[in-house]
Design a protein around this motif. Structure first.
Motif, PDB file in Angstrom:
ATOM      1  N   LEU A 189       3.485  -2.167 -17.047  1.00 50.90           N
ATOM      2  CA  LEU A 189       2.587  -1.414 -16.176  1.00 50.90           C
ATOM      3  C   LEU A 189       3.210  -1.165 -14.808  1.00 50.90           C
ATOM      4  N   ALA A 190       2.966   0.033 -14.281  1.00 45.99           N
ATOM      5  CA  ALA A 190       3.355   0.385 -12.924  1.00 45.99           C
ATOM      6  C   ALA A 190       2.261   1.273 -12.343  1.00 45.99           C
ATOM      7  N   VAL A 191       2.251   1.392 -11.025  1.00 51.00           N
ATOM      8  CA  VAL A 191       1.210   2.168 -10.340  1.00 51.00           C
ATOM      9  C   VAL A 191       1.868   3.165  -9.400  1.00 51.00           C
ATOM     10  N   GLY A 192       1.428   4.413  -9.468  1.00 49.42           N
ATOM     11  CA  GLY A 192       1.838   5.407  -8.489  1.00 49.42           C
ATOM     12  C   GLY A 192       0.982   5.261  -7.247  1.00 49.42           C
ATOM     13  N   SER A 193       1.592   5.276  -6.070  1.00 52.19           N
ATOM     14  CA  SER A 193       0.883   4.956  -4.834  1.00 52.19           C
ATOM     15  C   SER A 193       1.260   5.933  -3.725  1.00 52.19           C
ATOM     16  N   ALA A 194       0.264   6.325  -2.940  1.00 53.04           N
ATOM     17  CA  ALA A 194       0.538   7.204  -1.811  1.00 53.04           C
ATOM     18  C   ALA A 194       1.298   6.491  -0.706  1.00 53.04           C
ATOM     19  N   LEU A 195       1.197   5.165  -0.640  1.00 47.71           N
ATOM     20  CA  LEU A 195       1.886   4.400   0.396  1.00 47.71           C
ATOM     21  C   LEU A 195       3.224   3.846  -0.086  1.00 47.71           C
ATOM     22  N   PHE A 196       3.277   3.383  -1.315  1.00 48.36           N
ATOM     23  CA  PHE A 196       4.488   2.719  -1.807  1.00 48.36           C
ATOM     24  C   PHE A 196       5.280   3.550  -2.817  1.00 48.36           C
ATOM     25  N   GLY A 197       4.750   4.685  -3.212  1.00 50.34           N
ATOM     26  CA  GLY A 197       5.441   5.566  -4.135  1.00 50.34           C
ATOM     27  C   GLY A 197       5.311   5.138  -5.571  1.00 50.34           C
ATOM     28  N   LEU A 198       5.884   3.992  -5.896  1.00 51.74           N
ATOM     29  CA  LEU A 198       5.838   3.431  -7.243  1.00 51.74           C
ATOM     30  C   LEU A 198       6.027   1.937  -7.122  1.00 51.74           C
ATOM     31  N   VAL A 199       5.123   1.174  -7.749  1.00 55.11           N
ATOM     32  CA  VAL A 199       5.247  -0.283  -7.719  1.00 55.11           C
ATOM     33  C   VAL A 199       5.055  -0.843  -9.112  1.00 55.11           C
ATOM     34  N   ARG A 200       5.760  -1.930  -9.399  1.00 54.09           N
ATOM     35  CA  ARG A 200       5.574  -2.666 -10.643  1.00 54.09           C
ATOM     36  C   ARG A 200       4.274  -3.468 -10.555  1.00 54.09           C
ATOM     37  N   ALA A 201       3.782  -3.885 -11.712  1.00 50.99           N
ATOM     38  CA  ALA A 201       2.511  -4.605 -11.764  1.00 50.99           C
ATOM     39  C   ALA A 201       2.493  -5.829 -10.862  1.00 50.99           C
ATOM     40  N   ASP A 202       3.602  -6.573 -10.807  1.00 49.32           N
ATOM     41  CA  ASP A 202       3.624  -7.823 -10.052  1.00 49.32           C
ATOM     42  C   ASP A 202       4.182  -7.678  -8.639  1.00 49.32           C
ATOM     43  N   ASP A 203       4.460  -6.465  -8.206  1.00 52.29           N
ATOM     44  CA  ASP A 203       4.925  -6.290  -6.826  1.00 52.29           C
ATOM     45  C   ASP A 203       3.827  -6.702  -5.850  1.00 52.29           C
ATOM     46  N   PRO A 204       4.117  -7.576  -4.886  1.00 55.07           N
ATOM     47  CA  PRO A 204       3.079  -8.055  -3.964  1.00 55.07           C
ATOM     48  C   PRO A 204       2.819  -7.055  -2.833  1.00 55.07           C
ATOM     49  N   ILE A 205       1.585  -6.579  -2.748  1.00 55.10           N
ATOM     50  CA  ILE A 205       1.234  -5.590  -1.726  1.00 55.10           C
ATOM     51  C   ILE A 205      -0.055  -5.995  -1.015  1.00 55.10           C
ATOM     52  N   PRO A 206      -0.220  -5.563   0.229  1.00 51.14           N
ATOM     53  CA  PRO A 206      -1.464  -5.844   0.966  1.00 51.14           C
ATOM     54  C   PRO A 206      -2.524  -4.792   0.668  1.00 51.14           C
ATOM     55  N   ALA A 207      -3.737  -5.043   1.120  1.00 48.62           N
ATOM     56  CA  ALA A 207      -4.792  -4.033   1.053  1.00 48.62           C
ATOM     57  C   ALA A 207      -4.449  -2.919   2.046  1.00 48.62           C
ATOM     58  N   TYR A 208      -4.780  -1.677   1.677  1.00 48.35           N
ATOM     59  CA  TYR A 208      -4.468  -0.545   2.552  1.00 48.35           C
ATOM     60  C   TYR A 208      -5.378   0.619   2.204  1.00 48.35           C
ATOM     61  N   ARG A 209      -5.345   1.641   3.043  1.00 50.63           N
ATOM     62  CA  ARG A 209      -6.055   2.884   2.727  1.00 50.63           C
ATOM     63  C   ARG A 209      -5.118   4.056   2.998  1.00 50.63           C
ATOM     64  N   LEU A 210      -4.750   4.759   1.952  1.00 53.82           N
ATOM     65  CA  LEU A 210      -4.005   6.005   2.043  1.00 53.82           C
ATOM     66  C   LEU A 210      -4.105   6.672   0.684  1.00 53.82           C
ATOM     67  N   SER A 211      -4.648   7.863   0.651  1.00 51.45           N
ATOM     68  CA  SER A 211      -4.799   8.598  -0.587  1.00 51.45           C
ATOM     69  C   SER A 211      -3.780   9.723  -0.664  1.00 51.45           C
ATOM     70  N   ALA A 212      -3.571  10.238  -1.864  1.00 48.76           N
ATOM     71  CA  ALA A 212      -2.576  11.294  -2.050  1.00 48.76           C
ATOM     72  C   ALA A 212      -2.894  12.524  -1.207  1.00 48.76           C
ATOM     73  N   GLY A 213      -4.181  12.763  -0.953  1.00 50.47           N
ATOM     74  CA  GLY A 213      -4.573  13.927  -0.173  1.00 50.47           C
ATOM     75  C   GLY A 213      -4.664  13.689   1.317  1.00 50.47           C
ATOM     76  N   SER A 214      -4.367  12.477   1.777  1.00 54.25           N
ATOM     77  CA  SER A 214      -4.419  12.190   3.217  1.00 54.25           C
ATOM     78  C   SER A 214      -3.350  12.989   3.947  1.00 54.25           C
ATOM     79  N   LYS A 215      -3.630  13.327   5.196  1.00 49.90           N
ATOM     80  CA  LYS A 215      -2.680  14.090   6.003  1.00 49.90           C
ATOM     81  C   LYS A 215      -2.454  13.343   7.309  1.00 49.90           C
ATOM     82  N   LEU A 216      -1.292  12.703   7.429  1.00 48.04           N
ATOM     83  CA  LEU A 216      -0.986  11.952   8.636  1.00 48.04           C
ATOM     84  C   LEU A 216      -0.580  12.908   9.755  1.00 48.04           C
ATOM     85  N   PRO A 217      -0.992  12.622  10.985  1.00 50.21           N
ATOM     86  CA  PRO A 217      -0.705  13.533  12.095  1.00 50.21           C
ATOM     87  C   PRO A 217       0.796  13.753  12.281  1.00 50.21           C
TER      88      PRO A 217
END
Length: 251
Positions: free
Chosen positions: A108-136
């Motif tokens: 298993l892997a996850v596509g992420s707006a913040l990390f791009g691609l992570v493996r199931a066991d990759d340690p990540i923090p809680a965050y908020r960023l969606s694919a449609g977000s627009k950073l200034p």
């Protein structure tokens, strides 16, 4: 085989892992953009109105901004445990045991707006960023991720079969032209079909569970369909495209 999941907007808070270290994540070629995006989110969190606008949230969800402010310092969880919601409830990774659990975490892997691609066991923090977000002051996330993520996904695809369960917005962050894609439709019994909306996630979660824990090692769409059918799913195949057919959206 790799089963590529979408992330979820909802995430489990807290964790018992040490703060984020990018060098512990898979796919290290993505680290420069990961670092840039994290730094931008941390800086943006200091301006709550701007952060709300960029992230598409209301003041009721300011806790999400707090998560972003603490990205470098907050505890981590394995990615597959961080994400929550309908798909992850159906996947139910926590109930898998023994060899099936080991296989699932490897596949298993996850596509992420913040990390791009992570493996199931990759340690990540809680965050908020969606694919449609627009950073200034920057382009779309798709325009920023594709130059980095497309080559990484191409390498992943070269290593073996990929079943891409991402939604359209996340698939747009990095392209996988030769992956197996899955659609969920309802059939009213009279030949009328329509694409499933909400419960699409539940059926994809069940498929992910069946594939991730299977003793089989599918190497094409036909073999993936066999695993799905053994799990009780009605699956049709058209080349590399699979369709899960359900009677209605009640699950």
């Amino acid at each position: 085989m790799l089963v590529l999941l979408p992330p979820s907007e909802t995430k489990r808070a807290g964790g018992d892992g040490p703060p984020l270290r990018l060098e512990t994540l898979g796919f290290p070629a993505l680290s420069p953009l990961r670092r840039a995006l994290i730094d931008e989110l941390v800086a943006l969190a200091a301006d709550r109105p701007a952060a709300r606008q960029a992230l598409g949230i209301s003041a009721a969800k300011d806790a999400e901004i707090d998560h972003n402010a603490a990205l470098w310092h907050s505890p981590t969880l394995p990615a597959i445990e961080r994400y929550t919601g309908v798909l992850y409830d159906a996947l139910d990774i926590g109930s898998m045991r023994g060899a099936a659990a080991t296989r699932a975490r490897a596949r298993l892997a996850v596509g992420s707006a913040l990390f791009g691609l992570v493996r199931a066991d990759d340690p990540i923090p809680a965050y908020r960023l969606s694919a449609g977000s627009k950073l200034p002051g920057s382009g779309t996330l798709a325009s920023r991720w594709r130059p980095a993520l497309d080559p990484v996904l191409a390498e992943v695809a070269a290593e073996g079969l990929v079943v891409d369960l991402r939604s359209g917005a996340y698939a747009g962050l990095g392209r996988l032209p030769h992956a197996i894609r899955v659609t969920v439709v309802t059939d009213d019994g009279a030949g009328q079909r329509r694409v499933v909306s909400h419960f699409n996630k539940a059926h994809k979660g069940r498929l992910a569970r069946a594939l991730a824990g299977s003793r089989a090692e599918p190497d094409d769409a036909a073999a993936v369909a066999v695993v799905a059918r053994r799990a009780g799913m009605h699956v049709e195949r058209d080349g590399t495209d699979l369709t899960i057919v359900v009677a209605d959206e009640r699950v």
